[in-house]
Design an enzyme around this catalytic site. Structure first.
Site, PDB file in Angstrom:
ATOM      1  N   GLU A  16       9.729   2.412  10.743  1.00  0.00           N
ATOM      2  CA  GLU A  16      10.718   3.480  10.538  1.00  0.00           C
ATOM      3  C   GLU A  16       9.946   4.789  10.531  1.00  0.00           C
ATOM      4  OE1 GLU A  16      13.849   3.451  10.631  1.00  0.00           O
ATOM      5  OE2 GLU A  16      14.172   1.301  10.536  1.00  0.00           O
ATOM      6  N   GLN A  50       1.399  20.073   3.642  1.00  0.00           N
ATOM      7  CA  GLN A  50       2.777  20.140   4.127  1.00  0.00           C
ATOM      8  C   GLN A  50       3.294  21.589   4.041  1.00  0.00           C
ATOM      9  OE1 GLN A  50       4.601  17.401   5.446  1.00  0.00           O
ATOM     10  NE2 GLN A  50       6.000  19.055   6.017  1.00  0.00           N
ATOM     11  N   GLU A  58       9.289  17.260  14.560  1.00  0.00           N
ATOM     12  CA  GLU A  58       9.707  17.079  13.166  1.00  0.00           C
ATOM     13  C   GLU A  58       8.896  18.022  12.280  1.00  0.00           C
ATOM     14  OE1 GLU A  58       8.611  13.482  10.944  1.00  0.00           O
ATOM     15  OE2 GLU A  58      10.705  13.331  10.336  1.00  0.00           O
ATOM     16  N   GLY A 116       2.828   5.444  13.047  1.00  0.00           N
ATOM     17  CA  GLY A 116       3.624   4.293  13.473  1.00  0.00           C
ATOM     18  C   GLY A 116       3.156   3.737  14.807  1.00  0.00           C
ATOM     19  N   GLY A 138       6.789   5.845   7.984  1.00  0.00           N
ATOM     20  CA  GLY A 138       5.919   7.025   7.968  1.00  0.00           C
ATOM     21  C   GLY A 138       6.100   7.806   9.248  1.00  0.00           C
ATOM     22  N   SER A 139       5.057   8.523   9.639  1.00  0.00           N
ATOM     23  CA  SER A 139       5.174   9.413  10.800  1.00  0.00           C
ATOM     24  C   SER A 139       5.097   8.637  12.112  1.00  0.00           C
ATOM     25  CB  SER A 139       4.071  10.452  10.751  1.00  0.00           C
ATOM     26  OG  SER A 139       2.820   9.798  10.848  1.00  0.00           O
ATOM     27  N   CYS A 158      13.532  11.837   6.109  1.00  0.00           N
ATOM     28  CA  CYS A 158      13.590  11.477   7.531  1.00  0.00           C
ATOM     29  C   CYS A 158      14.996  11.690   8.065  1.00  0.00           C
ATOM     30  CB  CYS A 158      13.155  10.028   7.723  1.00  0.00           C
ATOM     31  SG  CYS A 158      14.040   8.908   6.652  1.00  0.00           S
ATOM     32  N   LYS A 160       0.843  -1.197   0.000  1.00  0.00           N
ATOM     33  CA  LYS A 160       0.000   0.000   0.000  1.00  0.00           C
ATOM     34  C   LYS A 160       0.879   1.248   0.000  1.00  0.00           C
ATOM     35  CE  LYS A 160      -1.717   3.234   2.631  1.00  0.00           C
ATOM     36  NZ  LYS A 160      -1.861   4.237   1.643  1.00  0.00           N
TER      37      LYS A 160
HETATM   38  P1  NAD Z   1       2.165   9.042   7.298  1.00  0.00           P
HETATM   39  O1  NAD Z   1       2.387   8.417   8.624  1.00  0.00           O
HETATM   40  O2  NAD Z   1       1.124  10.079   7.181  1.00  0.00           O
HETATM   41  O3  NAD Z   1       1.783   7.920   6.216  1.00  0.00           O
HETATM   42  C1  NAD Z   1       2.621   6.808   5.990  1.00  0.00           C
HETATM   43  C2  NAD Z   1       1.781   5.701   5.370  1.00  0.00           C
HETATM   44  O4  NAD Z   1       0.837   5.244   6.347  1.00  0.00           O
HETATM   45  C3  NAD Z   1       0.951   6.135   4.163  1.00  0.00           C
HETATM   46  O5  NAD Z   1       0.932   5.105   3.202  1.00  0.00           O
HETATM   47  C4  NAD Z   1      -0.422   6.333   4.768  1.00  0.00           C
HETATM   48  O6  NAD Z   1      -1.469   6.215   3.831  1.00  0.00           O
HETATM   49  C5  NAD Z   1      -0.456   5.204   5.769  1.00  0.00           C
HETATM   50  N1  NAD Z   1      -1.472   5.361   6.825  1.00  0.00           N
HETATM   51  C6  NAD Z   1      -2.029   6.510   7.286  1.00  0.00           C
HETATM   52  N2  NAD Z   1      -2.955   6.227   8.223  1.00  0.00           N
HETATM   53  C7  NAD Z   1      -2.980   4.878   8.364  1.00  0.00           C
HETATM   54  C8  NAD Z   1      -3.732   3.993   9.175  1.00  0.00           C
HETATM   55  N3  NAD Z   1      -4.649   4.417  10.026  1.00  0.00           N
HETATM   56  N4  NAD Z   1      -3.488   2.673   9.056  1.00  0.00           N
HETATM   57  C9  NAD Z   1      -2.552   2.203   8.211  1.00  0.00           C
HETATM   58  N5  NAD Z   1      -1.823   3.007   7.387  1.00  0.00           N
HETATM   59  C10 NAD Z   1      -2.029   4.328   7.477  1.00  0.00           C
HETATM   60  O7  NAD Z   1       3.586   9.580   6.805  1.00  0.00           O
HETATM   61  P2  NAD Z   1       3.912  10.432   5.476  1.00  0.00           P
HETATM   62  O8  NAD Z   1       3.406  11.823   5.675  1.00  0.00           O
HETATM   63  O9  NAD Z   1       3.517   9.672   4.262  1.00  0.00           O
HETATM   64  O10 NAD Z   1       5.514  10.441   5.496  1.00  0.00           O
HETATM   65  C11 NAD Z   1       6.271  11.347   6.203  1.00  0.00           C
HETATM   66  C12 NAD Z   1       6.821  10.722   7.474  1.00  0.00           C
HETATM   67  O11 NAD Z   1       7.567   9.554   7.137  1.00  0.00           O
HETATM   68  C13 NAD Z   1       7.787  11.602   8.223  1.00  0.00           C
HETATM   69  O12 NAD Z   1       7.524  11.533   9.602  1.00  0.00           O
HETATM   70  C14 NAD Z   1       9.147  10.981   7.933  1.00  0.00           C
HETATM   71  O13 NAD Z   1      10.139  11.214   8.895  1.00  0.00           O
HETATM   72  C15 NAD Z   1       8.788   9.547   7.854  1.00  0.00           C
HETATM   73  N6  NAD Z   1       9.809   8.794   7.117  1.00  0.00           N
HETATM   74  C16 NAD Z   1      10.636   7.967   7.819  1.00  0.00           C
HETATM   75  C17 NAD Z   1      11.644   7.262   7.166  1.00  0.00           C
HETATM   76  C18 NAD Z   1      12.551   6.334   7.920  1.00  0.00           C
HETATM   77  O14 NAD Z   1      13.086   5.426   7.298  1.00  0.00           O
HETATM   78  N7  NAD Z   1      12.736   6.518   9.219  1.00  0.00           N
HETATM   79  C19 NAD Z   1      11.798   7.399   5.788  1.00  0.00           C
HETATM   80  C20 NAD Z   1      10.943   8.263   5.098  1.00  0.00           C
HETATM   81  C21 NAD Z   1       9.949   8.945   5.779  1.00  0.00           C
END
Ligand code: NAD
Length: 479
Positions: free
Chosen positions: A248, A329, A381, A231, A226-227, A282, A173
């Site tokens: 992550e 954003q 962040e 997470g 993701g965030s 990130c 996804k």
């Molecule tokens: P996000 O958490 O909003 O979304 C990440 C993913 O989770 C998306 O595919 C989203 O659709 C999905 N998601 C959202 N709600 C969900 C739910 N209830 N259940 C299951 N899945 C759900 O993050 P974003 O805005 O897409 O990305 C930015 C964030 O990602 C930043 O915090 C960044 O630091 C982090 N990031 C971390 C790394 C790493 O490796 N540490 C790498 C890249 C980005």
């Protein structure tokens, strides 16, 4: 009439329950395409198809897995210009970074093609007479892969490739903002005809498709990037039904600049880490901690460096910094400019919306000085082209400030002192440490990940990826 892009479920291209429009953040009048969104039923079908396929794939030969991954890797490498252009149009990082990300994805597939051949176990003596002990690795079964928008092909690649290499079926996804690159990757994978159900693409909302992955008993492992907020929710849902998971998440990465640093290296590390890819990494530098002997020269030189950078359309060859990914954003970045000013930080440079020929989310890179580490701009962040600069009296104080954060993804130091470089590498509470290098920019064959609230579970990438994508079995035999 825009072409439709369907989901890939059980070896078939399937129309979604609804669609979304994918728009270029450098030019809001440029619609990249219309992309299908799955509903919960379709997500459930994809999980069921993966479940059915997972047994045979788990028993497939390592040669079959090698051939699939190596073929995908070759296809990505040979189409890097075309796919990199699509990625840049969709996400807004500059073209060289878009192409570079596709090349990285291709190399990751090739790396894990090799890893598929190297899955190993251990044979040990038993403490009991006449008994043999064998430790072997087996696939998890079905892995749900949930990815963010900021690396639309590299992150999917570093999850999908090891998942398949170690014999798992995949339900992928992607983030809602970047369906085009995800779809193009899925198309390439599908064109190599993996057995139906081994790889599934389900584009759609996190609250719909993502939730289905979190809740379904058919998913054995969840790999999430993701965030922190999402997470945490992924973790709670996975624990609820005892699924394996790996997270992550965010960062608030420090770059320490010591008095003895080479000024040019310090400025280049700070500029690249803070502003390239619009600060939307990130691993981006978001806190610069400088000692008194270099602070003022460094700040002056960094402002000059940033003034020389061109913010503009990511597809144009002279652009150094592309747009912010989307309106929400963009508004978040503006809000943090206000927050920083409100709490007494000095906005030395930038932080304003910029107007360009095309309508896009253009943001002037921003530098805050006189920042204290307890300010929100130094703790939360931001995920944009905004950096904060903090003064520290000594190496010891800069190390303390660097570690004083809930995150622990990456930390950097710029110094010519071996003593300080070694001490920083040893004492840093981050998963990755950089000496005289930007905080962002990593290799693909070694472990990637952080500590504290940045990561949870086994590391990603390199041979360490096996820790998540396999489960260990200990066999006792009396022959
Ligand atoms: P996000 O958490 O909003 O979304 C990440 C993913 O989770 C998306 O595919 C989203 O659709 C999905 N998601 C959202 N709600 C969900 C739910 N209830 N259940 C299951 N899945 C759900 O993050 P974003 O805005 O897409 O990305 C930015 C964030 O990602 C930043 O915090 C960044 O630091 C982090 N990031 C971390 C790394 C790493 O490796 N540490 C790498 C890249 C980005």
């Amino acid at each position: 009439m825009t072409e439709s892009h369907q989901n890939y479920i059980g070896g078939e291209w399937v129309s979604g329950a609804s669609t979304s429009l994918d728009v270029n953040p450098s030019d809001l009048s440029d619609v990249i395409g219309e992309y299908d969104r799955a509903d919960a039923d379709q997500a459930t079908r994809a999980i069921a198809a993966a479940k059915e396929a997972s047994v045979a794939w788990g028993h497939s030969t390592i040669q079959d897995r090698f051939d699939l991954l190596d073929g995908i890797g070759t296809a990505l490498l040979s189409r890097s210009e075309e796919l990199g252009t699509l990625l840049t149009r969709e996400e807004g990082k500059v073209l060289r970074d878009g192409v570079g990300e596709v090349l990285r994805a291709g190399r990751i597939f090739k790396f894990f093609a090799g890893e598929a051949l190297r899955v190993s176990g251990e044979k040990l003596s038993s403490v009991r007479p006449g008994v043999e002990v064998e430790v072997s690795r087996e696939p998890l079964g079905v892995v749900g892969i949930i990815t963010p928008w900021n690396f639309p092909i590299a992150i999917p690649a570093w999850k999908i490739a090891p998942a398949l290499a170690y014999g798992n079926a995949v339900v992928f996804k992607p983030a809602d903002l970047v369906p085009a690159t995800a779809w193009a990757l899925a198309r390439i994978i599908a064109d190599f005809n993996p057995p139906p159900g081994v790889f599934n693409l389900v584009m759609g909302r996190g609250s719909v498709v993502g939730e289905s992955i979190l809740k379904s008993p058919g998913i054995n492992g969840i790999s999430f990037t993701g965030s922190l907020e999402t997470g945490r929710h992924v973790a709670m849902s996975a624990v609820e039904r005892m699924a394996k998971f790996q997270l992550e998440m965010g960062g608030k990465n420090p770059l320490v600049i010591l008095d003895d640093a080479d000024l040019d290296i310090a400025v280049e590390c700070a500029y690249q880490g803070s502003f390239e890819q619009t600060g939307q990494r990130c691993t981006a530098t978001s806190r610069i901690i400088a000692t008194p002997g270099i602070h003022d020269h460094f700040v002056e030189a960094l402002v000059e460096r940033v003034k020389g950078a061109t913010v503009g359309d990511a597809l144009q060859p002279d652009t150094d910094i592309g747009p912010v990914v989307d309106e929400s954003q963009f508004e978040q970045d503006l809000r943090y400019i206000e927050i920083g000013q409100g709490e007494g930080a000095n906005l030395l440079y930038g932080g304003r919306p910029l107007v360009r020929i095309t309508r896009g989310h253009y943001f002037e890179p921003a530098i805050f000085t006189d920042v204290h580490n307890d300010m929100r701009v130094a703790r939360e962040e931001i995920f944009g082209p905004i950096v904060t600069i903090i003064r520290a009296a000594s190496f010891e104080e800069s190390l303390t400030v660097a570690n004083d954060t809930q995150f622990g993804l990456v930390a950097g130091v710029v110094t010519t002192s071996l003593k300080y470089a070694s001490a920083f590498r040893r004492e840093s509470q981050a998963g990755m440490v950089m000496v005289n290098l930007p905080t962002a920019g990593v290799d693909y064959h070694v472990p990637f990940g952080g500590r504290k609230a940045s990561s949870h579970g086994p590391r990603e990438q390199g041979s360490y990826a096996a820790e998540f994508y396999t489960t260990v079995k200990t066999g006792y035999t009396r022959p």
